[in-house]
Design a protein around this motif. Structure first.
Motif, PDB file in Angstrom:
ATOM      1  N   PHE A 719     -25.582  42.058  65.061  1.00 27.58           N
ATOM      2  CA  PHE A 719     -25.940  43.106  66.014  1.00 27.58           C
ATOM      3  C   PHE A 719     -27.441  43.136  66.243  1.00 27.58           C
ATOM      4  O   PHE A 719     -28.232  43.088  65.301  1.00 27.58           O
ATOM      5  N   ASP A 720     -27.832  43.249  67.489  1.00 26.14           N
ATOM      6  CA  ASP A 720     -29.247  43.264  67.874  1.00 26.14           C
ATOM      7  C   ASP A 720     -29.682  44.704  68.134  1.00 26.14           C
ATOM      8  O   ASP A 720     -29.189  45.360  69.052  1.00 26.14           O
ATOM      9  N   ALA A 721     -30.609  45.202  67.304  1.00 27.09           N
ATOM     10  CA  ALA A 721     -31.097  46.578  67.441  1.00 27.09           C
ATOM     11  C   ALA A 721     -32.451  46.646  68.125  1.00 27.09           C
ATOM     12  O   ALA A 721     -33.033  47.733  68.242  1.00 27.09           O
ATOM     13  N   ASP A 722     -32.967  45.516  68.588  1.00 25.43           N
ATOM     14  CA  ASP A 722     -34.298  45.500  69.199  1.00 25.43           C
ATOM     15  C   ASP A 722     -34.332  46.373  70.452  1.00 25.43           C
ATOM     16  O   ASP A 722     -33.431  46.320  71.303  1.00 25.43           O
ATOM     17  N   GLU A 727     -32.855  57.982  69.627  1.00 24.51           N
ATOM     18  CA  GLU A 727     -31.712  58.701  70.181  1.00 24.51           C
ATOM     19  C   GLU A 727     -30.473  57.812  70.262  1.00 24.51           C
ATOM     20  O   GLU A 727     -29.343  58.287  70.180  1.00 24.51           O
ATOM     21  N   GLN A 728     -30.693  56.493  70.414  1.00 24.28           N
ATOM     22  CA  GLN A 728     -29.582  55.554  70.546  1.00 24.28           C
ATOM     23  C   GLN A 728     -29.035  55.096  69.190  1.00 24.28           C
ATOM     24  O   GLN A 728     -28.069  54.341  69.123  1.00 24.28           O
ATOM     25  N   LYS A 729     -29.652  55.571  68.119  1.00 23.16           N
ATOM     26  CA  LYS A 729     -29.282  55.108  66.774  1.00 23.16           C
ATOM     27  C   LYS A 729     -27.830  55.410  66.433  1.00 23.16           C
ATOM     28  O   LYS A 729     -27.125  54.564  65.870  1.00 23.16           O
ATOM     29  N   ASN A 731     -25.176  55.867  68.384  1.00 19.50           N
ATOM     30  CA  ASN A 731     -24.242  55.009  69.112  1.00 19.50           C
ATOM     31  C   ASN A 731     -24.247  53.594  68.565  1.00 19.50           C
ATOM     32  O   ASN A 731     -23.215  52.930  68.508  1.00 19.50           O
ATOM     33  N   PHE A 732     -25.432  53.121  68.166  1.00 20.35           N
ATOM     34  CA  PHE A 732     -25.539  51.780  67.605  1.00 20.35           C
ATOM     35  C   PHE A 732     -24.785  51.708  66.275  1.00 20.35           C
ATOM     36  O   PHE A 732     -24.071  50.740  65.995  1.00 20.35           O
ATOM     37  N   SER A 733     -24.911  52.745  65.456  1.00 16.44           N
ATOM     38  CA  SER A 733     -24.185  52.793  64.178  1.00 16.44           C
ATOM     39  C   SER A 733     -22.678  52.836  64.404  1.00 16.44           C
ATOM     40  O   SER A 733     -21.915  52.189  63.692  1.00 16.44           O
ATOM     41  N   ALA A 734     -22.244  53.601  65.419  1.00 14.11           N
ATOM     42  CA  ALA A 734     -20.819  53.694  65.721  1.00 14.11           C
ATOM     43  C   ALA A 734     -20.267  52.342  66.145  1.00 14.11           C
ATOM     44  O   ALA A 734     -19.146  51.964  65.794  1.00 14.11           O
ATOM     45  N   LYS A 735     -21.071  51.599  66.889  1.00 12.79           N
ATOM     46  CA  LYS A 735     -20.647  50.279  67.356  1.00 12.79           C
ATOM     47  C   LYS A 735     -20.401  49.329  66.197  1.00 12.79           C
ATOM     48  O   LYS A 735     -19.550  48.433  66.262  1.00 12.79           O
ATOM     49  N   GLN A 736     -21.122  49.531  65.105  1.00 16.39           N
ATOM     50  CA  GLN A 736     -20.993  48.656  63.942  1.00 16.39           C
ATOM     51  C   GLN A 736     -19.821  49.033  63.035  1.00 16.39           C
ATOM     52  O   GLN A 736     -19.516  48.303  62.094  1.00 16.39           O
TER      53      GLN A 736
END
Length: 850
Positions: A719-722, A727-729, A731-736
């Motif tokens: 997963f690319d978090a760049d 605020e998007q953290k 959603n990014f965690s949910a995606k993982q």
């Protein structure tokens, strides 16, 4: 003096006559106007002998109290919804006016018209249900307080409520778990209350009181109905068809109080918009009640209304409004938190307050609740259905497994979903739909919304965050061949299944053959082994000639030779026939050992099956739910005597006494090198280890598993978090996360693990980030993930690409034994009936081939 005494006596006499007349009139009025006159209804405090909440309730106390007030008070009657696994009675108080109590049968008849005739009528039905997680006990206490108040109050609003509504109160939805928790917490409660979170009162031992006897989370079982507690609840729901359901829980002690609506974007798309609107209107009543208590709260965060297998969400797809309540938990009497001390007594008061607000809100919105329910079922009732002789619906089959189709129809019946049996064999798109293993489910019916939800296969979502699983499609859980929107004439359908014809054979038979693809074949096998009857299984397919022509048999077919030591052929035949009739399993007699194709019945490729004695590792470090699912399958489904051993006791166990060691998901950090060596010796000498998910990491670290498992750390590199903002953290965690997606496996059909799974594909539930290296030796791979693995639910593209064509099931030989390594739990919540056969194969077949 005499005159004075006379006057005093006259005054007292007059006063007595006036008061007697007054009380007589009052008595006359109360007897006429109030059925409660002279009724003494015991309060919870009087019943217990101490203030409610001073000690934790046991389930027997709850039941005795409900029974007592039901005998004392004409407003109260009881519903019995059966027993728990541990034979605890499940009671619900039915509280309404005396007038309504006298005509409950009429009211119940009216409630049945809601779904099937499209009519509203009679009183509002409100169901308040508490403590489905046994260690969330504040709800059960508040339920007793509420029951007494409704039974005795003469307040205007209560009398109005009971005239216009029937209130169902279920204090304890998980009797076994509640008693497990109550015993633990009470046993560690001192005379001086301890709020330290580290105190044992607040740190339950494994498996905790959250779950039931088989360690199942009953608040995930409303759709699947694997447990009697759930079956009784859902039967009660459809008996009363409530308008409103309050579902009372507890959450972590560092929270405050929550009530729905939850996160709006995470509501299931099949839930009508009107449901959320009414939930929001009801929320205003909860806000006011908690504000009066000076209790802080939150809503529209954290919790969602997506998975229909929960108590607050199942009502939403069944024409009711379900509302979830969550109270910060003391997990005992009181506990320190970031918000101050959490007291059980305060929790009871908060749950009581929102119970009252539920009643007041539902009463105020009565017409809207009734209108919503009428609209929900509008046009779905049976009368409209039967106008058309030709119906569109789902045509499905289990193909060679009539037992699995019977299990499905039992589930559908409990959910009041209508279905039909075929009267003739059909072929659709090259798939045969047999009479004994197929059904047709019409789309247009009273329960069409629930039907759509149970077979929902969506894989695209607005928000990738899920409080529970993202899919539960029964097509995949039961591994069905399914065709949607098939149109059939009702004249070719029947509401009666094909009659099972008990098998019979003549004296010329040399062996009896049982198709392993039938789900009940494993139960029959286990019973034969218990009776010390020898059974073999075919490692390769074959065919035999019979009076009805040539019959093909797949690998895994069971053979019961009729010539055995110490038991006659007739006795064997009689026992097999009895078991076959009991389990409705077809048995075919072979009159010769010569096969027309493939292996003969005397071939060395027919392997003798040994009796099994499995051990499940339990306790600290293991997944409570998955240990329970393994135990449920072995004990409740197969009928195998199963030993559960706590992980801390393993070094003192003689593993040679067992045939299998089963390791559920878990971290296993407490297991020692000494036990690892013992387990290695166990497999070398012929034992079989069945391990899944994170247990594979421990096996690999202990040099017991040669294949390299890939865990969360490996996959998160994909997963690319760049460039993401703070605020998007989330959603990014949910995606993982892999909360629960259905993926497809491709089977090596020649491998014993695949026998009886009927085909080269297998849907499984994936809810853990774990897989295997692509470099695994090919001959040990029993199944790979498909090249496009996602079948239903949410699974990030990064995972889909990485799992593609990689191993999912591996069997490694260890001298005389083996390790069966599963990347996923093929028994998910004991509803994944399509894949549970893999465990039976590991139990009965793998030992014979290594």
């Amino acid at each position: 003096m005499k005159n004075s005494m006379l006057r005093i006596c006259l005054v007292f006499l007059c006063a007595f006559l006036i008061s007697s007349s007054f009380f007589a009139e009052a008595k006359k009025t109360r007897l006429t106007d109030s059925p409660l006159y002279g009724v003494n209804t015991t309060s919870p405090e009087e019943f217990l002998g101490y203030p409610l909440g001073e000690r934790l309730l046991r389930h027997d106390q709850i039941n005795y109290y409900l029974k007592q007030i039901a005998t004392q008070n004409p407003r109260v009657s009881l519903e019995n919804t059966g027993q728990s696994h541990e034979a605890r009675q499940q009671l619900t108080a039915v509280i309404t006016s005396v007038n309504n109590q006298s005509k409950l049968d009429e009211i119940l008849a009216q409630r049945q018209q809601v779904k099937y005739l499209g009519k509203q009528g009679g009183p509002l039905i409100i169901w308040l249900a508490y403590s489905i997680h046994g260690d969330e006990i504040s709800g059960a206490h508040s339920a007793l307080k509420l029951s007494h108040m409704l039974a005795t109050s003469e307040d205007k609003w209560v009398k109005e409520l009971l005239e216009q509504a029937v209130v169902l109160i279920t204090p304890s939805q998980n009797p076994d778990g509640l008693d497990r928790f109550s015993t633990w917490a009470t046993g560690y409660a001192g005379k001086v209350v301890v709020s330290d979170p580290n105190h044992k009162e607040h740190k339950q031992g494994w498996p905790t009181g959250r779950s039931n006897h088989y360690f199942a989370d009953l608040n995930r079982d409303w759709l699947f109905l694997r447990h009697p507690e759930s079956q009784g609840r859902v039967a009660l729901f459809h008996r009363w068809q409530p308008h409103y359901v309050g579902d009372f829980h507890e959450m972590g002690h560092n929270f405050t109080y929550f009530f729905q609506p939850g996160v709006p974007e995470r509501t299931h798309p099949l839930t009508p918009a009107g449901n959320q609107k009414l939930t929001a209107k009801l929320a205003a009543y909860h806000q006011a009640a908690l504000d009066d208590n000076k209790q802080s709260y939150f809503s529209r965060q954290l919790f969602d209304d997506f998975f229909y297998g929960k108590g607050s969400t199942y009502p939403d797809i069944n024409g009711a409004i379900g509302v979830l309540f969550e109270q910060a938990s003391a997990r005992g009497q009181q506990q320190d938190s970031v918000n101050g001390i959490v007291h059980l007594q305060e929790g009871i008061e908060n749950q009581y307050a929102t119970s009252i607000s539920s009643l007041k809100g539902a009463l105020a919105l009565k017409s809207e609740l009734e209108q919503y329910q009428a609209e929900f079922f509008k046009g779905k009732h049976q009368k409209a259905m039967k106008k058309k002789p030709r119906q569109a619906g789902l045509l499905l089959t289990t193909n060679k497994d009539p037992s699995r189709i019977r299990a499905l129809t039992e589930l559908l019946s409990q959910h009041k979903i209508e279905y039909y049996y075929l009267t003739n064999k059909l072929t659709q798109s090259g798939i045969d739909f047999g009479v004994d293993s197929s059904i047709f489910i019409p789309n247009k019916q009273a329960q069409s919304a629930l039907l759509e939800a149970m077979f929902d296969d969506r894989s695209e979502f607005v928000d990738p965050t899920f409080y529970d699983i993202s899919t539960w499609d029964l097509q995949h859980a039961f591994n069905l061949n399914l065709r949607r929107n098939v149109k059939l004439e009702l004249s070719v359908l029947s509401q009666t299944p094909a009659e099972f014809v008990p098998p019979s054979w003549n004296k010329n038979a040399v062996a009896l053959l049982i198709d392993w693809r039938d789900s009940q074949a494993a139960l029959l096998l286990q019973q034969l082994l218990k009776q010390e009857i020898k059974v073999k299984f075919a490692a390769k397919p074959f065919s035999i000639l019979s009076t009805n022509g040539e019959i093909d048999f797949a690998a895994g077919t069971l053979q019961v030779p009729l010539k055995q030591d110490n038991i006659s052929a007739s006795e064997i035949g009689q026992r097999v026939q009895q078991l076959a009739q009991q389990f409705k399993v077809n048995v075919i007699a072979a009159n010769t050992s010569a096969a027309s194709k493939g292996i003969d019945l005397g071939s060395p490729d027919f392997n003798l099956i040994k009796p099994i004695r499995p051990l499940i590792v339990s306790g600290k470090g293991t997944s409570v739910s998955e240990v329970g699912q393994l135990w449920y399958y072995l004990d409740n489904t197969l009928g195998v005597a199963t030993t559960l051993v706590d992980s801390k006791d393993l070094t003192s166990i003689t593993l040679a006494d067992y045939s299998h060691v089963l390791l559920a998901d878990g971290n296993y950090k407490t297991l020692s090198d000494r036990f690892a060596r013992k387990l290695g010796q166990f497999t070398s000498e012929g034992g079989v280890v069945i391990a899944q998910k994170r247990a594979l990491n421990w096996l690999s670290d202990s040099n017991l598993l040669k294949t390299d498992p890939r865990s969360e750390r490996f996959y998160k590199q994909l997963f690319d978090a760049d460039g993401l903002s703070f605020e998007q953290k989330s959603n990014f965690s949910a995606k993982q996360q892999i909360g629960g997606a259905i993926v497809e496996l491709k089977l090596d059909t020649s491998h014993p693990i695949s026998f009886g799974l009927n085909g080269d594909r297998l849907p499984v539930m994936k809810n853990k980030v774990l897989g295997f290296s692509q470099t695994t030796k090919a001959f040990s791979v029993a199944a790979n993930y498909a090249s496009e693995p996602l079948l239903s639910g949410y699974l990030a593209k990064e995972y889909q690409n990485s799992f593609s064509d990689s191993p999912a099931i591996i069997v490694e030989s260890r001298n005389k034994g083996a390790i069966v390594a599963l990347a996923d739990n093929l028994l998910f919540r004991n509803i994944w009936l399509g894949s549970e056969k893999a465990y039976a194969n590991a139990l009965y077949f793998i030992p014979a081939l290594h």
